[in-house]
Motif scaffolding. Structure first.
Motif, PDB file in Angstrom:
ATOM      1  N   HIS A 160     166.162  62.079  62.372  1.00  0.00           N
ATOM      2  CA  HIS A 160     164.850  62.927  62.857  1.00  0.00           C
ATOM      3  C   HIS A 160     164.895  63.328  64.146  1.00  0.00           C
ATOM      4  CE1 HIS A 160     160.620  63.619  63.568  1.00  0.00           C
ATOM      5  NE2 HIS A 160     160.435  63.401  62.322  1.00  0.00           N
ATOM      6  N   ASN A 161     165.223  62.712  65.250  1.00  0.00           N
ATOM      7  CA  ASN A 161     165.233  63.198  66.345  1.00  0.00           C
ATOM      8  C   ASN A 161     166.092  64.520  66.660  1.00  0.00           C
ATOM      9  OD1 ASN A 161     163.595  61.273  67.420  1.00  0.00           O
ATOM     10  ND2 ASN A 161     165.301  59.733  68.056  1.00  0.00           N
ATOM     11  N   ARG A 162     167.122  64.462  65.804  1.00  0.00           N
ATOM     12  CA  ARG A 162     168.181  65.380  65.725  1.00  0.00           C
ATOM     13  C   ARG A 162     167.579  66.880  65.156  1.00  0.00           C
ATOM     14  NH1 ARG A 162     172.171  63.268  63.480  1.00  0.00           N
ATOM     15  NH2 ARG A 162     172.150  64.310  61.526  1.00  0.00           N
ATOM     16  N   SER A 163     167.237  66.447  63.950  1.00  0.00           N
ATOM     17  CA  SER A 163     166.628  67.792  63.003  1.00  0.00           C
ATOM     18  C   SER A 163     165.517  67.082  61.941  1.00  0.00           C
ATOM     19  CB  SER A 163     167.971  68.253  62.468  1.00  0.00           C
ATOM     20  OG  SER A 163     167.315  69.020  61.270  1.00  0.00           O
ATOM     21  N   ILE A 164     164.604  67.618  62.114  1.00  0.00           N
ATOM     22  CA  ILE A 164     163.257  67.433  61.425  1.00  0.00           C
ATOM     23  C   ILE A 164     163.845  67.597  59.718  1.00  0.00           C
ATOM     24  CG2 ILE A 164     161.030  67.501  60.567  1.00  0.00           C
ATOM     25  CD1 ILE A 164     160.321  68.004  63.605  1.00  0.00           C
ATOM     26  N   ASP A 165     164.378  68.784  59.674  1.00  0.00           N
ATOM     27  CA  ASP A 165     164.667  69.370  58.264  1.00  0.00           C
ATOM     28  C   ASP A 165     165.649  68.404  57.695  1.00  0.00           C
ATOM     29  OD1 ASP A 165     162.986  71.590  58.595  1.00  0.00           O
ATOM     30  OD2 ASP A 165     164.415  72.840  59.043  1.00  0.00           O
ATOM     31  N   GLU A 166     166.652  67.910  58.527  1.00  0.00           N
ATOM     32  CA  GLU A 166     167.660  67.125  57.986  1.00  0.00           C
ATOM     33  C   GLU A 166     167.029  65.673  57.354  1.00  0.00           C
ATOM     34  OE1 GLU A 166     171.197  66.332  60.090  1.00  0.00           O
ATOM     35  OE2 GLU A 166     171.564  68.294  60.679  1.00  0.00           O
ATOM     36  N   ALA A 167     166.094  65.253  58.185  1.00  0.00           N
ATOM     37  CA  ALA A 167     165.404  64.035  57.891  1.00  0.00           C
ATOM     38  C   ALA A 167     164.388  64.021  56.748  1.00  0.00           C
ATOM     39  CB  ALA A 167     164.245  63.697  59.271  1.00  0.00           C
ATOM     40  N   ASN A 168     163.905  65.319  56.668  1.00  0.00           N
ATOM     41  CA  ASN A 168     162.897  65.369  55.528  1.00  0.00           C
ATOM     42  C   ASN A 168     163.930  65.570  54.268  1.00  0.00           C
ATOM     43  OD1 ASN A 168     160.814  65.693  56.894  1.00  0.00           O
ATOM     44  ND2 ASN A 168     160.847  68.022  57.052  1.00  0.00           N
ATOM     45  N   LYS A 169     165.035  66.151  54.246  1.00  0.00           N
ATOM     46  CA  LYS A 169     166.063  66.131  53.181  1.00  0.00           C
ATOM     47  C   LYS A 169     166.497  64.683  52.970  1.00  0.00           C
ATOM     48  CE  LYS A 169     167.891  70.853  53.898  1.00  0.00           C
ATOM     49  NZ  LYS A 169     169.002  71.900  54.438  1.00  0.00           N
ATOM     50  N   ALA A 170     166.959  64.076  53.770  1.00  0.00           N
ATOM     51  CA  ALA A 170     167.188  62.640  53.559  1.00  0.00           C
ATOM     52  C   ALA A 170     166.192  61.579  52.920  1.00  0.00           C
ATOM     53  CB  ALA A 170     167.523  61.879  54.941  1.00  0.00           C
ATOM     54  N   PHE A 171     164.941  62.068  53.312  1.00  0.00           N
ATOM     55  CA  PHE A 171     163.776  61.311  52.602  1.00  0.00           C
ATOM     56  C   PHE A 171     163.640  61.562  51.196  1.00  0.00           C
ATOM     57  CE2 PHE A 171     159.141  61.072  51.749  1.00  0.00           C
ATOM     58  CZ  PHE A 171     159.146  59.781  51.305  1.00  0.00           C
ATOM     59  N   ALA A 172     164.017  63.052  50.812  1.00  0.00           N
ATOM     60  CA  ALA A 172     163.748  63.520  49.399  1.00  0.00           C
ATOM     61  C   ALA A 172     165.093  62.856  48.849  1.00  0.00           C
ATOM     62  CB  ALA A 172     164.002  65.200  49.309  1.00  0.00           C
ATOM     63  N   GLU A 173     166.053  62.695  49.265  1.00  0.00           N
ATOM     64  CA  GLU A 173     167.307  62.184  48.503  1.00  0.00           C
ATOM     65  C   GLU A 173     167.026  60.506  48.343  1.00  0.00           C
ATOM     66  OE1 GLU A 173     170.900  61.367  46.900  1.00  0.00           O
ATOM     67  OE2 GLU A 173     169.877  63.451  47.200  1.00  0.00           O
ATOM     68  N   PHE A 174     166.356  59.998  49.389  1.00  0.00           N
ATOM     69  CA  PHE A 174     166.147  58.820  49.485  1.00  0.00           C
ATOM     70  C   PHE A 174     165.219  58.498  48.021  1.00  0.00           C
ATOM     71  CE2 PHE A 174     163.142  55.180  51.394  1.00  0.00           C
ATOM     72  CZ  PHE A 174     163.896  53.973  50.682  1.00  0.00           C
ATOM     73  N   MET A 175     164.040  59.220  47.689  1.00  0.00           N
ATOM     74  CA  MET A 175     163.337  59.267  46.815  1.00  0.00           C
ATOM     75  C   MET A 175     163.818  59.409  45.287  1.00  0.00           C
ATOM     76  SD  MET A 175     160.502  58.033  48.260  1.00  0.00           S
ATOM     77  CE  MET A 175     159.943  57.824  46.467  1.00  0.00           C
TER      78      MET A 175
END
Length: 372
Positions: free
Chosen positions: A12-27
């Motif tokens: 998230h600190n590096r890229s909000i977009d990457e973090a959002n994608k990671a959360f979507a993959e988590f779900m």
């Protein structure tokens, strides 16, 4: 499971977009896990209560953490009166809903979101269709499965897990969830109210969201218009003549329906004989001391009786009238010309009604004609 990725906070600190994608993959992984367990044991979730499913969801999310950037310690079940039910890393949330029927729809949370946890950037809906065989689960971004708004004790979203993203309630209201959720409570109510009023107009239907009145408060009990005092009736009648020129139109029944809804919505009043309240009592036979060759409808006499009060109110409008005019006069107008605008509305309404078109209502108003 694949090797654990770097922590979601670092991503998230590096890229909000990457973090959002990671959360979507988590779900997505969590959804697969739920459905896989359900197929192996069809009775596993069959009789789960909402609170039981929340606890199972918390455990399942923790079980799949090793394959994601999320840590088991990041998953917190808050439930109760807090929205959403589960927090992950204090940035993402999961709202858990279910139905015991074989369908993908249900009633959701309040549109106000007064109990929303601070710091929530993205929320997903985890929905369990427990009535199917075997029970099935779907995860979607929260806003993408909110189809409409209904009312229980407060306005609440309706959930539809089969909904297309472009068909959610926010698209219909020409906004988006992140913009809408940041509005104040009154602003949310007003935006939703205007959406449903405009939709009814577009459908040429007489509807009003009674559960979200423009008035700040109204009586908790319904009562009858006919039981009001004479003074109270006159006050509301005067406002009716201002707000609803449609009662003079060819299709006056439509206007009276609007009046009835307005009385119920704003004043908790029912009127079972709306038209009679304005037209009962026979015809108007006299004008300025002379007998009319052709009698006028009773509603015209009452309009002329209240002309002075109407002029006074329009030239010195109170807050309630200004709010009502804003809602019911769906055309451009100037606040300093309300009385002149109203006179034009009367002339237009009379001209469009075969029964009234020969009555020079504009002149009668201008000359303060007396209905006797």
């Amino acid at each position: 499971m694949k090797k654990r990725e770097e922590n979601i906070i670092a991503i998230h600190n590096r890229s909000i977009d990457e973090a959002n994608k990671a959360f979507a993959e988590f779900m997505h992984i969590a959804e697969e896990c739920f459905n896989e367990k359900s197929h192996k044991n069809p009775t596993l979730y069959k009789n789960c209560s909402p609170s039981e499913l929340e606890k199972i969801a918390e455990k399942t999310l923790k079980d799949v953490c090793p394959a994601t950037p999320f840590r088991e310690s990041d998953i917190t079940l808050v439930a109760g009166h807090t929205f959403p039910d589960i927090m992950t890393s204090k940035m993402y949330g999961v709202e858990v809903k279910s139905t015991n029927k074989d369908k993908w729809t249900s009633t959701g949370s309040s549109i106000v979101e007064s109990t929303r946890s601070k710091g929530m950037e993205r929320i997903y809906m985890l929905f369990g269709c427990l009535g199917s065989n075997p029970p099935a689960f779907r995860c979607k971004p929260y806003q993408d499965c909110l189809s409409n708004i209904a009312v229980t004790h407060s306005p609440r979203y309706l959930i539809d897990m089969t909904l297309k993203e472009e068909d959610n309630i926010f698209s219909k209201m020409a906004t988006n969830y992140d913009t809408f959720r940041l509005l104040g409570e009154d602003e949310k109510i007003q935006k939703v109210r205007q959406y449903y009023i405009q939709r009814a107009k577009n459908e040429h239907k007489v509807k009003m969201p009674w559960w979200m009145g423009e008035a700040e408060t109204t009586d908790i009990s319904l009562s009858f218009f006919n039981d009001l005092t004479t003074e109270e009736k006159e006050n509301l009648t005067i406002r009716t003549y201002i707000l609803f020129p449609s009662i003079f139109s060819k299709n006056s029944s439509l206007g009276y329906k609007e009046v009835a809804l307005w009385l119920c919505n704003h004043y908790s009043l029912l009127c079972y004989n709306m038209r009679d309240s304005f037209s009962a009592g026979g015809k108007m036979t006299m004008l300025n001391g002379k007998k009319l060759e052709k009698p006028y409808p009773q509603v015209v006499r009452r309009l002329l009786e209240y002309r002075k009060q109407i002029e006074c109110l329009l030239k010195h409008p109170d807050t309630d009238l200004l709010k009502d005019i804003k809602e019911y006069w769906d055309f451009p107008y100037k606040h300093q010309e309300l009385y002149d605008t109203w006179k034009s509305l009367m002339v237009r309404a009379f001209k469009g009604n075969p029964e009234l078109k020969d009555i020079p209502i504009g002149t009668l108003i201008e000359t303060c004609a007396q209905p006797f």
